[in-house]
Design a protein around this motif. Structure first.
Motif, PDB file in Angstrom:
ATOM      1  N   VAL A  35     -43.618  19.020  -8.576  1.00  0.00           N
ATOM      2  CA  VAL A  35     -42.906  20.029  -9.250  1.00  0.00           C
ATOM      3  C   VAL A  35     -43.699  21.245  -9.892  1.00  0.00           C
ATOM      4  CG1 VAL A  35     -41.211  20.562 -11.105  1.00  0.00           C
ATOM      5  CG2 VAL A  35     -41.083  18.515  -9.427  1.00  0.00           C
ATOM      6  N   VAL A  36     -44.827  20.778 -10.607  1.00  0.00           N
ATOM      7  CA  VAL A  36     -45.662  21.364 -11.223  1.00  0.00           C
ATOM      8  C   VAL A  36     -47.219  20.807 -11.039  1.00  0.00           C
ATOM      9  CG1 VAL A  36     -45.271  20.590 -13.527  1.00  0.00           C
ATOM     10  CG2 VAL A  36     -46.365  22.783 -13.360  1.00  0.00           C
ATOM     11  N   ALA A  37     -48.087  21.557 -10.518  1.00  0.00           N
ATOM     12  CA  ALA A  37     -49.454  20.835 -10.312  1.00  0.00           C
ATOM     13  C   ALA A  37     -50.490  21.970 -10.825  1.00  0.00           C
ATOM     14  CB  ALA A  37     -49.509  20.680  -8.871  1.00  0.00           C
ATOM     15  N   GLN A  38     -51.403  21.408 -11.757  1.00  0.00           N
ATOM     16  CA  GLN A  38     -52.319  22.239 -12.328  1.00  0.00           C
ATOM     17  C   GLN A  38     -51.726  23.570 -12.725  1.00  0.00           C
ATOM     18  OE1 GLN A  38     -55.460  22.043  -9.506  1.00  0.00           O
ATOM     19  NE2 GLN A  38     -56.109  20.138  -9.769  1.00  0.00           N
ATOM     20  N   GLY A  39     -50.682  23.910 -13.412  1.00  0.00           N
ATOM     21  CA  GLY A  39     -50.293  24.755 -13.818  1.00  0.00           C
ATOM     22  C   GLY A  39     -49.361  25.723 -12.901  1.00  0.00           C
ATOM     23  N   THR A  40     -49.392  25.323 -11.789  1.00  0.00           N
ATOM     24  CA  THR A  40     -48.662  26.078 -10.701  1.00  0.00           C
ATOM     25  C   THR A  40     -47.125  25.486 -10.630  1.00  0.00           C
ATOM     26  OG1 THR A  40     -50.520  26.524  -9.571  1.00  0.00           O
ATOM     27  CG2 THR A  40     -48.547  26.895  -8.380  1.00  0.00           C
ATOM     28  N   VAL A  41     -46.332  26.212 -10.920  1.00  0.00           N
ATOM     29  CA  VAL A  41     -44.729  25.821 -10.807  1.00  0.00           C
ATOM     30  C   VAL A  41     -44.082  26.175  -9.517  1.00  0.00           C
ATOM     31  CG1 VAL A  41     -42.542  25.827 -12.104  1.00  0.00           C
ATOM     32  CG2 VAL A  41     -44.715  26.205 -13.347  1.00  0.00           C
ATOM     33  N   TYR A  42     -43.525  25.264  -8.884  1.00  0.00           N
ATOM     34  CA  TYR A  42     -42.720  25.368  -7.626  1.00  0.00           C
ATOM     35  C   TYR A  42     -41.483  25.262  -7.827  1.00  0.00           C
ATOM     36  CZ  TYR A  42     -47.460  24.154  -5.688  1.00  0.00           C
ATOM     37  OH  TYR A  42     -48.816  24.310  -5.608  1.00  0.00           O
ATOM     38  N   SER A  43     -40.637  26.055  -6.983  1.00  0.00           N
ATOM     39  CA  SER A  43     -39.269  26.018  -7.266  1.00  0.00           C
ATOM     40  C   SER A  43     -38.363  24.911  -7.500  1.00  0.00           C
ATOM     41  CB  SER A  43     -38.495  26.903  -5.828  1.00  0.00           C
ATOM     42  OG  SER A  43     -38.505  26.219  -4.906  1.00  0.00           O
ATOM     43  N   SER A  44     -38.926  23.876  -6.965  1.00  0.00           N
ATOM     44  CA  SER A  44     -38.167  22.434  -7.240  1.00  0.00           C
ATOM     45  C   SER A  44     -38.018  22.199  -8.590  1.00  0.00           C
ATOM     46  CB  SER A  44     -38.768  21.357  -6.545  1.00  0.00           C
ATOM     47  OG  SER A  44     -40.141  21.275  -7.018  1.00  0.00           O
ATOM     48  N   ALA A  45     -38.706  23.201  -9.530  1.00  0.00           N
ATOM     49  CA  ALA A  45     -38.805  22.842 -11.231  1.00  0.00           C
ATOM     50  C   ALA A  45     -37.559  23.319 -11.625  1.00  0.00           C
ATOM     51  CB  ALA A  45     -40.099  23.647 -11.781  1.00  0.00           C
ATOM     52  N   GLU A  46     -36.908  24.105 -10.983  1.00  0.00           N
ATOM     53  CA  GLU A  46     -35.518  24.505 -11.539  1.00  0.00           C
ATOM     54  C   GLU A  46     -34.623  23.546 -11.608  1.00  0.00           C
ATOM     55  OE1 GLU A  46     -32.481  28.583 -11.442  1.00  0.00           O
ATOM     56  OE2 GLU A  46     -34.252  28.313  -9.826  1.00  0.00           O
TER      57      GLU A  46
END
Length: 122
Positions: A59-70
């Motif tokens: 969902v979030v990897a090394q500070g990068t957030v993907y849309s699945s976070a929502e």
């Protein structure tokens, strides 16, 4: 915002396959639903830690957030309404913290999803 119905007007498909619309580090987030269900059903701190890393790395990897976070954030926030063991709540809070402090993945912003972080904060 949820795991299977309305997408808040962002164009996601509805129904049982709607998680496939959302993205995670390796593509479709269709498997995130099972990971969230597993996290919420855990009974020990060790299981909670394993589940946390399984979600955090997708969902979030090394500070990068993907849309699945929502949808993930929505489920984690709702989980506090039920009695949960403390390790689940700690894992949920850790994930909830990671998302609004990160940056949206470039592929999310390229398709007009610039407001991803703001929606997760809301």
């Amino acid at each position: 915002m949820g795991l299977g119905n309305d997408d808040g007007g962002r164009g996601a498909r509805t129904g049982t396959d709607s998680m496939g619309f959302y993205r995670q580090i390796n593509g479709s987030a269709a498997g995130i639903r099972d990971s969230l269900t597993g996290l919420l059903a855990l009974r020990s701190a060790d299981e909670a830690e394993q589940a946390y890393w399984g979600l955090e790395n997708w969902v979030v990897a090394q500070g990068t957030v993907y849309s699945s976070a929502e949808p993930t954030i929505a489920v984690l926030m709702a989980s506090f309404l039920d009695d949960r063991i403390e390790p689940i709540k700690i894992s949920a809070l850790d994930l909830i913290y990671q998302v609004p402090t990160g940056a949206a993945n470039e592929s999310s912003t390229e398709v007009g999803n610039e407001g991803l972080i703001d929606r997760c904060r809301d």
